[in-house]
Design a protein around this motif. Sequence first.
Motif, PDB file in Angstrom:
ATOM      1  N   VAL A   1       0.941  -1.216   0.146  1.00 27.88           N
ATOM      2  CA  VAL A   1       0.045  -0.038  -0.201  1.00 27.88           C
ATOM      3  C   VAL A   1       0.906   1.321   0.041  1.00 27.88           C
ATOM      4  O   VAL A   1       0.465   2.277  -0.671  1.00 27.88           O
ATOM      5  CB  VAL A   1      -0.954  -0.271   1.297  1.00 27.88           C
ATOM      6  N   TRP A   2       2.045   1.254   0.701  1.00 30.49           N
ATOM      7  CA  TRP A   2       2.818   2.323   0.856  1.00 30.49           C
ATOM      8  C   TRP A   2       3.608   2.617  -0.525  1.00 30.49           C
ATOM      9  O   TRP A   2       3.729   3.845  -1.111  1.00 30.49           O
ATOM     10  CB  TRP A   2       3.832   2.135   2.118  1.00 30.49           C
ATOM     11  N   ASP A   3       4.435   1.627  -0.866  1.00 30.24           N
ATOM     12  CA  ASP A   3       5.308   1.861  -2.022  1.00 30.24           C
ATOM     13  C   ASP A   3       4.235   2.157  -3.345  1.00 30.24           C
ATOM     14  O   ASP A   3       5.096   2.872  -4.283  1.00 30.24           O
ATOM     15  CB  ASP A   3       6.120   0.588  -2.334  1.00 30.24           C
ATOM     16  N   PHE A   4       3.032   1.864  -3.530  1.00 32.06           N
ATOM     17  CA  PHE A   4       2.122   2.109  -4.223  1.00 32.06           C
ATOM     18  C   PHE A   4       2.104   3.612  -4.627  1.00 32.06           C
ATOM     19  O   PHE A   4       2.069   4.170  -5.723  1.00 32.06           O
ATOM     20  CB  PHE A   4       0.912   1.804  -4.192  1.00 32.06           C
TER      21      PHE A   4
ATOM     22  N   ASP B   1      -8.188  11.546  -0.607  1.00 38.27           N
ATOM     23  CA  ASP B   1      -9.406  10.894  -0.503  1.00 38.27           C
ATOM     24  C   ASP B   1      -9.969  11.390   0.748  1.00 38.27           C
ATOM     25  O   ASP B   1      -9.518  12.050   1.508  1.00 38.27           O
ATOM     26  CB  ASP B   1      -9.598   9.578  -0.825  1.00 38.27           C
ATOM     27  N   VAL B   2     -11.408  10.743   1.103  1.00 38.28           N
ATOM     28  CA  VAL B   2     -11.801  10.808   2.496  1.00 38.28           C
ATOM     29  C   VAL B   2     -12.025   9.558   2.885  1.00 38.28           C
ATOM     30  O   VAL B   2     -12.581   8.595   2.371  1.00 38.28           O
ATOM     31  CB  VAL B   2     -13.235  11.940   2.390  1.00 38.28           C
ATOM     32  N   ASN B   3     -12.004   9.545   4.381  1.00 39.23           N
ATOM     33  CA  ASN B   3     -12.510   8.127   4.944  1.00 39.23           C
ATOM     34  C   ASN B   3     -13.852   7.887   5.108  1.00 39.23           C
ATOM     35  O   ASN B   3     -14.534   8.940   4.861  1.00 39.23           O
ATOM     36  CB  ASN B   3     -11.572   7.912   6.300  1.00 39.23           C
ATOM     37  N   ARG B   4     -14.259   6.838   5.852  1.00 40.36           N
ATOM     38  CA  ARG B   4     -15.846   6.818   5.943  1.00 40.36           C
ATOM     39  C   ARG B   4     -16.341   7.639   6.926  1.00 40.36           C
ATOM     40  O   ARG B   4     -17.604   7.775   6.875  1.00 40.36           O
ATOM     41  CB  ARG B   4     -16.008   5.187   6.390  1.00 40.36           C
ATOM     42  N   ASN B   5     -15.542   8.465   7.596  1.00 37.57           N
ATOM     43  CA  ASN B   5     -16.367   9.748   8.390  1.00 37.57           C
ATOM     44  C   ASN B   5     -16.214  10.992   7.758  1.00 37.57           C
ATOM     45  O   ASN B   5     -16.609  12.133   8.359  1.00 37.57           O
ATOM     46  CB  ASN B   5     -15.549   9.763   9.584  1.00 37.57           C
TER      47      ASN B   5
ATOM     48  N   TYR C   1      -3.274   5.503   1.851  1.00 36.73           N
ATOM     49  CA  TYR C   1      -2.237   4.795   2.803  1.00 36.73           C
ATOM     50  C   TYR C   1      -2.741   5.067   4.251  1.00 36.73           C
ATOM     51  O   TYR C   1      -2.585   4.004   5.054  1.00 36.73           O
ATOM     52  CB  TYR C   1      -1.044   5.311   2.459  1.00 36.73           C
ATOM     53  N   GLU C   2      -3.153   6.255   4.677  1.00 32.23           N
ATOM     54  CA  GLU C   2      -3.529   6.685   5.757  1.00 32.23           C
ATOM     55  C   GLU C   2      -4.832   5.978   6.155  1.00 32.23           C
ATOM     56  O   GLU C   2      -4.961   5.683   7.489  1.00 32.23           O
ATOM     57  CB  GLU C   2      -3.410   8.254   5.933  1.00 32.23           C
ATOM     58  N   MET C   3      -5.753   5.764   5.371  1.00 33.87           N
ATOM     59  CA  MET C   3      -6.969   4.771   5.642  1.00 33.87           C
ATOM     60  C   MET C   3      -6.343   3.678   6.218  1.00 33.87           C
ATOM     61  O   MET C   3      -7.053   3.010   7.082  1.00 33.87           O
ATOM     62  CB  MET C   3      -7.779   5.015   4.271  1.00 33.87           C
ATOM     63  N   TYR C   4      -5.471   2.998   5.244  1.00 36.48           N
ATOM     64  CA  TYR C   4      -5.223   1.737   5.717  1.00 36.48           C
ATOM     65  C   TYR C   4      -4.530   1.538   7.124  1.00 36.48           C
ATOM     66  O   TYR C   4      -4.683   0.768   8.121  1.00 36.48           O
ATOM     67  CB  TYR C   4      -3.908   1.207   4.618  1.00 36.48           C
TER      68      TYR C   4
ATOM     69  N   TYR D   1     -11.869   0.701   3.369  1.00 33.34           N
ATOM     70  CA  TYR D   1     -10.692   0.915   2.308  1.00 33.34           C
ATOM     71  C   TYR D   1     -10.823   0.031   1.297  1.00 33.34           C
ATOM     72  O   TYR D   1     -10.385   0.707   0.042  1.00 33.34           O
ATOM     73  CB  TYR D   1      -9.404   0.584   3.321  1.00 33.34           C
ATOM     74  N   PHE D   2     -10.834  -1.221   1.454  1.00 33.94           N
ATOM     75  CA  PHE D   2     -10.766  -2.142   0.278  1.00 33.94           C
ATOM     76  C   PHE D   2     -11.940  -1.832  -0.542  1.00 33.94           C
ATOM     77  O   PHE D   2     -12.019  -1.743  -1.845  1.00 33.94           O
ATOM     78  CB  PHE D   2     -11.031  -3.811   0.698  1.00 33.94           C
ATOM     79  N   GLU D   3     -13.312  -1.525  -0.014  1.00 28.91           N
ATOM     80  CA  GLU D   3     -14.360  -1.171  -1.141  1.00 28.91           C
ATOM     81  C   GLU D   3     -14.173   0.069  -1.696  1.00 28.91           C
ATOM     82  O   GLU D   3     -14.306   0.394  -3.037  1.00 28.91           O
ATOM     83  CB  GLU D   3     -15.660  -1.074  -0.347  1.00 28.91           C
ATOM     84  N   ARG D   4     -13.642   0.931  -1.065  1.00 31.97           N
ATOM     85  CA  ARG D   4     -13.415   2.372  -1.872  1.00 31.97           C
ATOM     86  C   ARG D   4     -12.140   2.370  -2.798  1.00 31.97           C
ATOM     87  O   ARG D   4     -12.329   2.726  -3.819  1.00 31.97           O
ATOM     88  CB  ARG D   4     -12.979   3.424  -0.607  1.00 31.97           C
TER      89      ARG D   4
END
Length: 258
Positions: A43-46, A86-90, A97-100, A196-199
């Motif tokens: 996720v990070w190196d992406f 992006d925005v998280n679920r809230n 990456y930060e969502m993960y 995270y995965f769905e988004r």
Amino acid sequence: MMIERIERELKPLRKKLQTHPVYKSIDSIEDIRCFMEQHVFAVWDFMSLLKQLQNELTCTKVPWRPAGYPKAARLINEIVWGEESDVNRNGVAMSHYEMYIEAMHSLGASTEKIDSLLHKLNSGISIEETIENTELQKWISSFINFTFEVIQTKKPHVIAAVFTFGREDLIPDMFIEIIKNLNTPTSSDLSDLIYYFERHIEVDSGEHGPMALEMVTQLCGNDPDKYEEAIVYSKKALELRILLWDGILDTLNKSISG
């Protein structure tokens, strides 16, 4: 079309990834933690691939000058906007990456190794030395080293190909269903991880995926040699992703037998 040839050549490897036994091996919260603690490096190196593409295709220096890739620049800027802000679920703005990382914290997964890696980088240590001096399993260090080998080519078509064909849309919908159906303790909230995965999959398949394919087409143009390089590097990226999944699966199996 040449882009269709790339997809045909990569189809067996992509199928192997999408049907990998690592997904069905996950049946507990401990397994999820184990998976995330290793997958977080992908996720990070992406994000590093993403930013190198932005560096190559746009001007990120002052004074500004046209970079020479106006169509590809528009595409990569749109992708960066979605991946990095992006925005998280809230509804809170953050990168994927930060969502993960947020999901890892909510499930009690350790971020110690990825935090250590980033701390070394923030201290000015080179990425090569950082990887060497961080205690990582071989399948993780090999995966990351290849990513930065791709970045160091400074070839936009190569970086774009690896970015496009080694994306997180390789994770199948079936995996999300497995996570949703896990029997987990009431104290464990999978909502952040599922989001995270769905988004990520939603954005990749619905928006960024088609944009990325168009970007590869633009950068390779009518040059058969560029398409050949795109195929070679993309195959290697997928082979290393398979080895990453193999390593995670081996870790999960050892934890069960142990």
